[in-house]
Design a protein around this motif. Structure first.
Motif, PDB file in Angstrom:
ATOM      1  N   VAL A 169      40.709  56.565  56.506  1.00 26.55           N
ATOM      2  CA  VAL A 169      41.926  56.738  55.691  1.00 26.55           C
ATOM      3  C   VAL A 169      42.460  55.409  55.163  1.00 26.55           C
ATOM      4  CG1 VAL A 169      42.537  58.812  56.976  1.00 26.55           C
ATOM      5  CG2 VAL A 169      43.539  56.613  57.656  1.00 26.55           C
ATOM      6  N   THR A 170      41.721  54.332  55.349  1.00 24.41           N
ATOM      7  CA  THR A 170      42.169  53.013  54.893  1.00 24.41           C
ATOM      8  C   THR A 170      42.511  53.050  53.407  1.00 24.41           C
ATOM      9  OG1 THR A 170      40.748  51.942  56.539  1.00 24.41           O
ATOM     10  CG2 THR A 170      41.546  50.577  54.717  1.00 24.41           C
ATOM     11  N   ASN A 171      43.711  52.585  53.089  1.00 23.46           N
ATOM     12  CA  ASN A 171      44.210  52.469  51.714  1.00 23.46           C
ATOM     13  C   ASN A 171      44.423  53.812  51.015  1.00 23.46           C
ATOM     14  OD1 ASN A 171      44.238  49.642  51.829  1.00 23.46           O
ATOM     15  ND2 ASN A 171      42.074  49.544  51.271  1.00 23.46           N
ATOM     16  N   LEU A 172      44.473  54.889  51.778  1.00 25.90           N
ATOM     17  CA  LEU A 172      44.736  56.203  51.187  1.00 25.90           C
ATOM     18  C   LEU A 172      46.216  56.566  51.308  1.00 25.90           C
ATOM     19  CD1 LEU A 172      41.661  58.312  52.395  1.00 25.90           C
ATOM     20  CD2 LEU A 172      41.910  56.919  50.323  1.00 25.90           C
ATOM     21  N   LYS A 173      46.659  57.434  50.401  1.00 20.08           N
ATOM     22  CA  LYS A 173      48.032  57.940  50.411  1.00 20.08           C
ATOM     23  C   LYS A 173      48.028  59.285  51.128  1.00 20.08           C
ATOM     24  CE  LYS A 173      49.086  55.888  45.873  1.00 20.08           C
ATOM     25  NZ  LYS A 173      47.742  55.644  45.310  1.00 20.08           N
ATOM     26  N   VAL A 174      48.908  59.431  52.144  1.00 24.24           N
ATOM     27  CA  VAL A 174      48.909  60.639  52.964  1.00 24.24           C
ATOM     28  C   VAL A 174      50.300  61.272  52.997  1.00 24.24           C
ATOM     29  CG1 VAL A 174      47.027  59.737  54.379  1.00 24.24           C
ATOM     30  CG2 VAL A 174      49.384  59.466  55.161  1.00 24.24           C
ATOM     31  N   LEU A 175      50.299  62.596  53.054  1.00 20.07           N
ATOM     32  CA  LEU A 175      51.541  63.379  53.124  1.00 20.07           C
ATOM     33  C   LEU A 175      51.437  64.350  54.287  1.00 20.07           C
ATOM     34  CD1 LEU A 175      54.222  64.641  52.042  1.00 20.07           C
ATOM     35  CD2 LEU A 175      52.811  65.989  50.464  1.00 20.07           C
ATOM     36  N   ASP A 176      52.472  64.364  55.127  1.00 20.82           N
ATOM     37  CA  ASP A 176      52.545  65.220  56.308  1.00 20.82           C
ATOM     38  C   ASP A 176      53.544  66.346  56.041  1.00 20.82           C
ATOM     39  OD1 ASP A 176      53.066  66.336  58.834  1.00 20.82           O
ATOM     40  OD2 ASP A 176      52.810  64.425  59.860  1.00 20.82           O
ATOM     41  N   ILE A 177      53.074  67.596  56.040  1.00 16.26           N
ATOM     42  CA  ILE A 177      53.932  68.760  55.849  1.00 16.26           C
ATOM     43  C   ILE A 177      54.381  69.259  57.216  1.00 16.26           C
ATOM     44  CG2 ILE A 177      54.079  71.122  54.958  1.00 16.26           C
ATOM     45  CD1 ILE A 177      53.727  69.078  52.750  1.00 16.26           C
ATOM     46  N   GLY A 178      55.700  69.190  57.476  1.00 11.56           N
ATOM     47  CA  GLY A 178      56.217  69.489  58.806  1.00 11.56           C
ATOM     48  C   GLY A 178      56.001  68.291  59.715  1.00 11.56           C
ATOM     49  N   CYS A 179      56.477  67.126  59.282  1.00 12.12           N
ATOM     50  CA  CYS A 179      56.140  65.853  59.940  1.00 12.12           C
ATOM     51  C   CYS A 179      56.787  65.680  61.303  1.00 12.12           C
ATOM     52  CB  CYS A 179      56.496  64.683  59.038  1.00 12.12           C
ATOM     53  SG  CYS A 179      58.265  64.472  58.698  1.00 12.12           S
ATOM     54  N   GLY A 180      57.793  66.505  61.631  1.00  8.29           N
ATOM     55  CA  GLY A 180      58.396  66.419  62.952  1.00  8.29           C
ATOM     56  C   GLY A 180      58.928  65.031  63.259  1.00  8.29           C
ATOM     57  N   SER A 181      58.617  64.541  64.448  1.00  6.48           N
ATOM     58  CA  SER A 181      59.142  63.246  64.900  1.00  6.48           C
ATOM     59  C   SER A 181      58.392  62.060  64.315  1.00  6.48           C
ATOM     60  CB  SER A 181      59.099  63.181  66.429  1.00  6.48           C
ATOM     61  OG  SER A 181      57.796  63.444  66.918  1.00  6.48           O
ATOM     62  N   GLY A 182      57.386  62.301  63.488  1.00  2.00           N
ATOM     63  CA  GLY A 182      56.712  61.222  62.771  1.00  2.00           C
ATOM     64  C   GLY A 182      55.504  60.631  63.481  1.00  2.00           C
ATOM     65  N   HIS A 183      55.114  61.207  64.628  1.00  4.59           N
ATOM     66  CA  HIS A 183      54.034  60.599  65.391  1.00  4.59           C
ATOM     67  C   HIS A 183      52.665  60.735  64.718  1.00  4.59           C
ATOM     68  CE1 HIS A 183      57.142  60.516  68.499  1.00  4.59           C
ATOM     69  NE2 HIS A 183      56.384  59.637  69.122  1.00  4.59           N
ATOM     70  N   SER A 184      52.448  61.812  63.953  1.00  2.65           N
ATOM     71  CA  SER A 184      51.184  61.912  63.215  1.00  2.65           C
ATOM     72  C   SER A 184      51.140  60.891  62.081  1.00  2.65           C
ATOM     73  CB  SER A 184      50.989  63.333  62.670  1.00  2.65           C
ATOM     74  OG  SER A 184      50.727  64.240  63.716  1.00  2.65           O
ATOM     75  N   LEU A 185      52.274  60.631  61.451  1.00  3.27           N
ATOM     76  CA  LEU A 185      52.337  59.574  60.442  1.00  3.27           C
ATOM     77  C   LEU A 185      52.099  58.207  61.081  1.00  3.27           C
ATOM     78  CD1 LEU A 185      55.335  60.836  58.290  1.00  3.27           C
ATOM     79  CD2 LEU A 185      52.990  60.511  57.486  1.00  3.27           C
ATOM     80  N   GLN A 186      52.604  58.019  62.287  1.00  2.82           N
ATOM     81  CA  GLN A 186      52.346  56.775  63.011  1.00  2.82           C
ATOM     82  C   GLN A 186      50.840  56.610  63.262  1.00  2.82           C
ATOM     83  OE1 GLN A 186      53.505  56.506  67.236  1.00  2.82           O
ATOM     84  NE2 GLN A 186      54.632  54.660  66.674  1.00  2.82           N
ATOM     85  N   TYR A 187      50.176  57.701  63.588  1.00  2.63           N
ATOM     86  CA  TYR A 187      48.719  57.683  63.767  1.00  2.63           C
ATOM     87  C   TYR A 187      48.034  57.233  62.476  1.00  2.63           C
ATOM     88  CZ  TYR A 187      44.009  59.734  64.210  1.00  2.63           C
ATOM     89  OH  TYR A 187      42.652  59.945  64.225  1.00  2.63           O
ATOM     90  N   MET A 188      48.478  57.779  61.344  1.00  3.93           N
ATOM     91  CA  MET A 188      47.891  57.386  60.059  1.00  3.93           C
ATOM     92  C   MET A 188      48.193  55.922  59.738  1.00  3.93           C
ATOM     93  SD  MET A 188      46.077  59.713  58.655  1.00  3.93           S
ATOM     94  CE  MET A 188      45.740  61.471  58.577  1.00  3.93           C
ATOM     95  N   ARG A 189      49.371  55.465  60.101  1.00  2.00           N
ATOM     96  CA  ARG A 189      49.717  54.064  59.887  1.00  2.00           C
ATOM     97  C   ARG A 189      48.779  53.155  60.685  1.00  2.00           C
ATOM     98  NH1 ARG A 189      55.498  52.127  61.979  1.00  2.00           N
ATOM     99  NH2 ARG A 189      54.466  52.559  63.957  1.00  2.00           N
ATOM    100  N   GLU A 190      48.522  53.523  61.923  1.00  5.85           N
ATOM    101  CA  GLU A 190      47.642  52.714  62.777  1.00  5.85           C
ATOM    102  C   GLU A 190      46.223  52.667  62.233  1.00  5.85           C
ATOM    103  OE1 GLU A 190      48.170  54.699  66.456  1.00  5.85           O
ATOM    104  OE2 GLU A 190      50.105  53.738  66.905  1.00  5.85           O
TER     105      GLU A 190
END
Length: 246
Positions: free
Chosen positions: A43-64
């Motif tokens: 996912v390096t350099n990709l744009k991602v969207l989380d539907i139902g992102c909740g507390s943001g931990h899946s987005l944190q995973y994508m950030r890492e």
């Protein structure tokens, strides 16, 4: 009170209880993880969207994993507050929208490389509209991955170690989830309904996953919960689908 208002109130009340619960790389309880499935790839350099992102931990995973841009959408103001706090030190751009998934609150169109939804899609009050929105957010060729409780799982009960069919698999529509302490209105769809709706809204199905897996830790963690080892041995807890925008 309509379903969206009811669910918003329910999630605002439950937000702390679900803080960090089953985020990526997990797809669901006693289900294969992204470490097993590799549905997203690099996912390096990709744009991602989380539907139902909740507390943001899946987005944190994508950030890492070095996603270029992070975007999330959630119905609950409490969940958005938690996600904002969790992600506030991110070096990447982060945009969070407090909104139901049936509405576009300003999410850019034809923009994202990946849209995903981890255990949230069954909260929609309008599956066709939600899928129409998700398709519109993706670039052509973009990936949509979602997981949700397998449609068979809540049809079957476990009474003193005996599995019983409590509801017809063919019955679809809204239901009040018995495992929630407050009213929570979810949607029951067959696997074929999800697949046909995705096809009807411009997606090509690439993977459908119904596998179950567990470690001793999983068995202990889910003892006496809604998701149990006893049921998971016979019925998958989770449905995972990967598809691509045509």
């Amino acid at each position: 009170m309509n379903a969206l208002s009811t669910n918003k109130q329910s999630w605002d009340e439950a937000a702390e209880r679900f803080f960090g619960r089953n985020p990526l790389p997990e797809y669901g309880p006693m289900a294969p993880s992204e470490d097993d499935l590799h549905l997203f790839g690099d996912v390096t350099n990709l744009k991602v969207l989380d539907i139902g992102c909740g507390s943001g931990h899946s987005l944190q995973y994508m950030r890492e994993r070095k996603a270029a841009e992070l975007c999330g959408l959630d119905l609950s103001s409490k969940q958005i507050e938690q996600a904002t706090t969790l992600l506030e030190d991110s070096a990447q751009p982060v945009r969070l929208f407090e909104s139901p998934m049936e509405v576009n609150p300003g999410v850019p169109l034809d923009y994202f490389d990946i849209v995903y939804s981890i255990y949230a899609i069954g909260w929609t009050t309008n599956l066709p509209k939600t899928l129409e929105n998700i398709n519109s957010y993706l670039k052509q060729g973009g990936i949509f991955v979602f997981s949700w409780e397998h449609p068979l799982y809540n049809r079957v009960g476990n009474k003193e170690g005996v599995l019983t069919l409590d509801h017809s698999y063919h019955d679809e529509g809204t239901y009040d989830h018995v495992a929630w302490s407050s009213t929570a209105i979810m949607q029951q769809f067959k696997v074929s309904t999800y697949i046909n709706a995705l096809v009807d809204h411009g997606f090509q199905i690439e993977k459908v996953i119904e596998d179950a897996c567990w470690s001793e830790k999983d068995v202990q963690r889910h003892a006496n919960r809604w998701y149990t080892y006893e049921k998971a041995k016979a019925i998958p807890t989770t449905l995972i689908i990967k598809c691509r925008k045509l």
